[in-house]
Enzyme design. Structure first.
Site, short mmCIF file in Angstrom:
data_model
loop_
_atom_site.label_atom_id
_atom_site.label_comp_id
_atom_site.label_asym_id
_atom_site.label_seq_id
_atom_site.Cartn_x
_atom_site.Cartn_y
_atom_site.Cartn_z
N ASP A 64 38.17 37.40 36.96
CA ASP A 64 39.17 38.47 36.89
C ASP A 64 40.30 38.10 37.85
O ASP A 64 40.19 38.31 39.06
CB ASP A 64 38.52 39.80 37.28
CG ASP A 64 39.56 40.93 37.43
OD1 ASP A 64 40.75 40.70 37.11
OD2 ASP A 64 39.16 42.02 37.86
N LYS B 133 50.75 42.72 38.09
CA LYS B 133 51.05 42.29 39.47
C LYS B 133 51.90 41.03 39.48
O LYS B 133 53.08 41.09 39.80
CB LYS B 133 49.75 42.13 40.24
CG LYS B 133 49.03 43.49 40.31
CD LYS B 133 47.70 43.41 40.97
CE LYS B 133 47.14 44.79 41.21
NZ LYS B 133 46.60 45.42 39.98
N TRP C 272 36.66 45.77 42.77
CA TRP C 272 36.85 45.45 41.36
C TRP C 272 35.66 44.70 40.78
O TRP C 272 35.32 44.88 39.61
CB TRP C 272 38.17 44.70 41.14
CG TRP C 272 39.33 45.62 41.42
CD1 TRP C 272 40.20 45.54 42.46
CD2 TRP C 272 39.69 46.79 40.67
NE1 TRP C 272 41.08 46.59 42.39
CE2 TRP C 272 40.80 47.37 41.31
CE3 TRP C 272 39.18 47.42 39.53
CZ2 TRP C 272 41.42 48.54 40.86
CZ3 TRP C 272 39.80 48.58 39.07
CH2 TRP C 272 40.90 49.12 39.73
C1 LIG Z 1 41.36 42.56 40.56
C2 LIG Z 1 41.59 43.74 39.67
N1 LIG Z 1 40.80 43.92 38.60
C3 LIG Z 1 40.97 44.96 37.78
C4 LIG Z 1 41.94 45.90 37.99
C5 LIG Z 1 42.09 47.04 37.03
O1 LIG Z 1 43.13 46.77 36.20
P1 LIG Z 1 43.61 47.79 35.06
O2 LIG Z 1 44.17 48.99 35.75
O3 LIG Z 1 44.62 46.96 34.33
O4 LIG Z 1 42.45 48.13 34.19
C6 LIG Z 1 42.81 45.76 39.06
C7 LIG Z 1 43.87 46.73 39.29
O5 LIG Z 1 44.48 46.87 40.29
C8 LIG Z 1 42.62 44.66 39.94
O6 LIG Z 1 43.42 44.48 41.00
#
Ligand SMILES: Cc1ncc(COP(=O)(O)O)c(C=O)c1O
Length: 325
Positions: free
Chosen positions: A136, A160, A66
């Site tokens: 994040d 989550k 991520w």
């Molecule tokens: C740490 C993290 N950042 C970003 C995301 C992406 O999130 P989204 O699908 O809401 O764009 C996720 C999704 O699992 C994640 O776990």
């Protein structure tokens, strides 16, 4: 679901949700709390749009999938400096703080406190000096107490630890809202959302409502200190079962970098994976298949997972190992 977001009833729910979140995280008054849309992914791009000016650079600390995505989505809007990365070590450990190449002139430092796929977590807030720290927290928000004052901006997809998909909670120090100097549509500007109480356009009322219920539930559970204790107990139990399995199960992440929320693990023989998944599902243990990027298994131990679920998982794992070892 037929209620107007501008009606008295919904406005009351929305304000209560924000007040409860502020109480849970002890959010200081100089931070705005926004309830937005677009998933965390949209904010990978929107954060540099709002926090960086033309020609600015930003530091990214990349410790998994991520963080990599966040850096790549930011590139059209800011010069991305990868200040540290553990990619060469397959994201199995956090890069030591003393190796980070931070730029004191960076617009901000971005990192991912918990990497959901790689199962790697920071257990301390890194000291990055006076540069605003951006986190994040999509997969670790509300898993324990947090000193919000150490951050410039925190954002999290709600799906989550907070509630349903389609909602993003974003907590931002108000002085940073003044930064967004470049031309952009109002809908992308955090300052506009803050000035309009996250109702610049129709918000995700369902997600916001359910988030509010989760915040109330968290307060009833004893708040974030109680969640922290529970999350640590769950993680200790599962890592203990993996490490004590004599090599039948394996988690490759360095012990000090292991995540309390996401525990990837492999079986000593991947030919057993399909049987493990089939039998665990039959035992009522769902969603254990690992992310396609890593394979193997992954157990996510978010706030909603009770200790009893982890006890059931480790009992199943021990039994499976006995039968297939
Ligand atoms: C740490 C993290 N950042 C970003 C995301 C992406 O999130 P989204 O699908 O809401 O764009 C996720 C999704 O699992 C994640 O776990």
């Amino acid at each position: 679901m037929e209620l107007s977001h501008r009606g008295k009833l919904f406005m009351g729910l929305a304000q209560q949700a924000e007040a409860d979140l502020r109480e849970l995280l002890a959010i200081p008054g100089n931070y705005a709390v926004l309830f937005l849309q677009g998933g965390a992914t949209q904010h990978f791009a929107q954060i540099p749009m709002n926090l960086a000016g033309e020609g600015d650079s930003a530091d990214y600390v990349v410790t998994g999938h991520w963080g990599e995505k966040a850096a790549s989505e930011a590139r059209p809007y800011v010069k991305v400096n990868i200040a540290a990365s553990s990619k060469d070590e397959h994201y199995l450990r956090l890069p030591p703080r003393e190796t980070w190449q931070l730029d004191p002139r960076a617009a901000y430092v971005h990192y991912t406190p918990n990497e959901t796929i790689h199962g790697v977590e920071f257990h301390d807030i890194p000291d990055v000096g006076d540069v605003p720290l951006v986190a994040d927290m999509s997969s670790d928000i509300l898993s324990g107490p947090l000193d919000v004052s150490k951050f410039g901006l925190i954002y999290a997809g709600a799906q989550k630890n907070i509630g349903p998909s389609g909602l993003v909670v974003l907590i931002v120090r108000r002085d940073l809202l003044e930064r967004a100097g470049r031309p952009m549509a109002r809908i992308f500007r955090y300052a506009e959302h803050a000035a309009n109480d996250s109702m610049l356009n129709t918000p995700n009322t369902w997600g916001w409502y359910l988030a509010g219920l989760t915040f109330q539930w968290l307060k009833e559970q004893g708040g974030l200190a109680a969640m922290q204790a529970r999350n640590q107990a769950k993680a200790r139990l599962l890592y203990g079962a993996i490490d004590g399995s004599g090599g039948f199960y394996r988690n490759p992440v360095a012990v000090a970098s292991r995540s309390r929320m996401n525990v990837p693990f492999t079986l000593h023989d991947s030919a057993l994976d399909a049987d493990f998944l089939k039998e665990s599902e039959a035992a009522g243990l769902l969603a254990l298949k690992g992310h396609k990027a890593l394979g193997g298994m992954r157990a996510s131990l978010y706030n909603a997972v009770p200790l009893e679920a982890v006890q059931a998982l480790v009992a199943f794992m021990a039994d499976f190992a006995k039968r297939h070892g």
